[in-house]
Design an enzyme around this catalytic site. Sequence first.
Site, mmCIF file in Angstrom:
data_model
loop_
_atom_site.group_PDB
_atom_site.id
_atom_site.type_symbol
_atom_site.label_atom_id
_atom_site.label_comp_id
_atom_site.label_asym_id
_atom_site.label_seq_id
_atom_site.Cartn_x
_atom_site.Cartn_y
_atom_site.Cartn_z
ATOM 1 N N ASP A 1 -2.064 -4.494 24.703
ATOM 2 C CA ASP A 1 -3.124 -5.389 23.793
ATOM 3 C C ASP A 1 -3.900 -6.293 24.639
ATOM 4 O O ASP A 1 -3.098 -7.110 25.527
ATOM 5 C CB ASP A 1 -2.078 -6.213 22.980
ATOM 6 N N ASP B 1 -9.337 -3.131 21.340
ATOM 7 C CA ASP B 1 -8.393 -3.793 22.266
ATOM 8 C C ASP B 1 -7.118 -3.679 22.226
ATOM 9 O O ASP B 1 -6.283 -4.418 22.930
ATOM 10 C CB ASP B 1 -8.679 -5.315 22.158
ATOM 11 N N GLU B 2 -6.621 -2.345 21.596
ATOM 12 C CA GLU B 2 -5.214 -2.228 21.331
ATOM 13 C C GLU B 2 -4.936 -0.687 21.446
ATOM 14 O O GLU B 2 -5.718 0.070 20.750
ATOM 15 C CB GLU B 2 -4.896 -2.917 20.025
#
Length: 424
Positions: A41, A135-136
């Site tokens: 993350d 973003d993950e």
Amino acid sequence: MSRRQLERGQALRGMIGPSGVEPLPEGDSEDTAGCTVLHIDMDAFFAGVERLVHPETRGKPIIVGGTGPRGVVSSADYIARTYGVHSAMPMVRALRLCPDAMVFPPDGAHYKRVSEAVMDILLAVTPEVERVSLDEAYLDVSGARRRLGGPVRIAEEIRRRVRDEQSLTCSVGAAPTKLVAKLASTRCKPDGLLAVPPERVTAFLHPLPVGALAGVGDKTEQTLTRLGLRTVGDLARVSAATLRGEFGTALGDRLAGLARGRDESPVVPSSPDKSIGAEETFPRDVDDPEVIRRELLRLSEKVARRMRAGRHVGRTVVVKLRRADFTTITRSRTLAESTDVAHEISAAARELYAAAGLERVRLRLVGVRMEGLAPVADSHRQLSLDEPETGWREAEQAMDAVTRRFGAGAIRPAALAKREEDDV
């Protein structure tokens, strides 16, 4: 991240001792060998990218989002979060809480380029990468241990490469399941690493609030709280039969399993994007057809630029039109040839708008999306007899090069430049 998600994250990060789960020392040990699922993350990703682009923001709070009367926060760095700012908050309220924040509009194309670079780092570890968002991502590293070492060592290497190659930080949770890995990455934010071995899953989960479990929404959490079940440990002490009676078979069984650390969902390698879109909410409702058409052109330019950056072409143009009363209409058209050319996308989008019969109807939002994506290398476009070999696509590729060098807005179609003049 919503306010509720932010509060849950704060609760996770604020937990101490009773769980018995401490930050893990560097290096792998035998008890972490079962932590084959990693959750990566990125830390305040959009804001972090903007800080790299704007070094003058060093030490200052950053907010990314729309700045109009209806603008909302897309991302806030950790300085802004100390003032209570969070994603999905109205920008007006965010700036009341943090008036000294530096605000930047989202640059989706740039964020996607950085995201792709981060994903390339993950794919160098294993092809078993499930992208959740820009973003993950989840990784299953069970097949990479012989080559790269144990899960903690792999996680440390990922964090090092992201920091060295992108000048950004990420937090990593390592665990036997996706459920626990995600909770672990949230707990160790920002810029942390936490491994939860199989034998420590119960001790890690049970002190958490029930709302931390995946799939527990506001309504379910309220019902559990009414029943006196405030922590995961409280929930684990209730039989599956009782939960089925209260929530039904599917949710009851899932809650019982999650509370006991059981999560059989696998890491599913991500498939390519199926669509690329962009939309705009107007500061005030608009019923001027010329303004709508210019906005459709701007959105088409944005979508086409993202497609070219991702080396995609698409065949179906979709237009989204939301009235002032929030009713939404979508219209679509499949083109004769796949394209990544804004001129062609916007022509179809404007025709769809005209055919919808809303040219004097007040609109709150418009959007353009391309579906039926395919790699540009697989596209075999046939030129018509009177079509020049150098045309709109080459012109737009030249515009891309100018934008990469001088930034967004350095060059644009004359129709969009006219809009700015009219607004002055």
